[in-house]
Design a protein around this motif. Structure first.
Motif, short mmCIF file in Angstrom:
data_model
loop_
_atom_site.label_atom_id
_atom_site.label_comp_id
_atom_site.label_asym_id
_atom_site.label_seq_id
_atom_site.Cartn_x
_atom_site.Cartn_y
_atom_site.Cartn_z
N ALA A 18 0.81 -1.22 0.00
CA ALA A 18 0.00 0.00 0.00
C ALA A 18 0.84 1.27 0.00
O ALA A 18 0.32 2.36 0.20
CB ALA A 18 -0.93 0.00 1.21
N SER A 19 2.13 1.14 -0.26
CA SER A 19 3.01 2.30 -0.11
C SER A 19 2.69 3.43 -1.09
O SER A 19 2.66 4.59 -0.71
CB SER A 19 4.47 1.89 -0.23
N GLU A 21 -0.13 4.01 -2.64
CA GLU A 21 -1.44 4.57 -2.32
C GLU A 21 -1.33 5.54 -1.14
O GLU A 21 -1.90 6.63 -1.15
CB GLU A 21 -2.46 3.46 -2.00
N GLY A 22 -0.57 5.13 -0.13
CA GLY A 22 -0.35 6.00 1.02
C GLY A 22 0.37 7.28 0.62
O GLY A 22 0.02 8.37 1.08
N ASN A 24 0.34 8.74 -2.35
CA ASN A 24 -0.56 9.59 -3.14
C ASN A 24 -1.59 10.30 -2.27
O ASN A 24 -1.85 11.50 -2.46
CB ASN A 24 -1.26 8.77 -4.22
N VAL A 25 -2.18 9.59 -1.33
CA VAL A 25 -3.20 10.20 -0.47
C VAL A 25 -2.56 11.26 0.43
O VAL A 25 -3.09 12.37 0.58
CB VAL A 25 -3.92 9.12 0.38
N GLU A 48 4.88 7.01 3.24
CA GLU A 48 5.33 5.84 2.49
C GLU A 48 6.34 5.01 3.29
O GLU A 48 6.27 3.78 3.32
CB GLU A 48 5.94 6.28 1.17
N THR A 51 4.49 3.11 6.01
CA THR A 51 3.68 2.06 5.39
C THR A 51 4.54 0.85 5.02
O THR A 51 4.14 -0.30 5.22
CB THR A 51 2.94 2.59 4.15
N PRO A 58 -4.13 -2.00 3.18
CA PRO A 58 -4.68 -0.78 3.76
C PRO A 58 -4.45 -0.66 5.27
O PRO A 58 -4.32 0.43 5.79
CB PRO A 58 -6.17 -0.86 3.45
N LEU A 61 -1.41 1.49 6.48
CA LEU A 61 -1.35 2.95 6.33
C LEU A 61 -1.31 3.61 7.71
O LEU A 61 -2.09 3.26 8.59
CB LEU A 61 -2.56 3.46 5.53
#
Length: 82
Positions: A18-19, A21-22, A24-25, A48, A51, A58, A61
């Motif tokens: 999930a790195s 995604e973390g 980007n969010v 990141e 994570t 998920p 995160l």
């Protein structure tokens, strides 16, 4: 020309699921709240890194508190989490 190198951290990644995604969010949230792309990139890298040091998707995160704790434990600039 002006440029800035975003610092990286030497870690042993356990799981990178999930790195991105973390990243980007965290980048989006920090940029929307500050309009500072440099601060947003630095904050996203922190997310990141944390994570990648946990197993799972998920669930790996970090919370904002975990990012603040990481900054304090590693004696980083407190402005990263303002």
């Amino acid at each position: 020309r002006y440029y800035y190198v975003i610092p990286t951290y030497d870690i042993e990644a356990l799981d990178t699921t999930a790195s991105i995604e973390g990243f980007n969010v965290a980048l989006l949230l920090k940029y929307l709240s500050t309009s500072d792309i440099k601060a947003a990139c630095e904050f996203a890298v922190l997310c990141e890194v944390i994570t990648c040091q946990k197993l799972g998707g998920p669930g790996s995160l970090p919370t904002f508190k975990q990012i603040k704790d990481f900054v304090a434990e590693n004696q980083l600039d407190g402005k990263l989490v303002k």
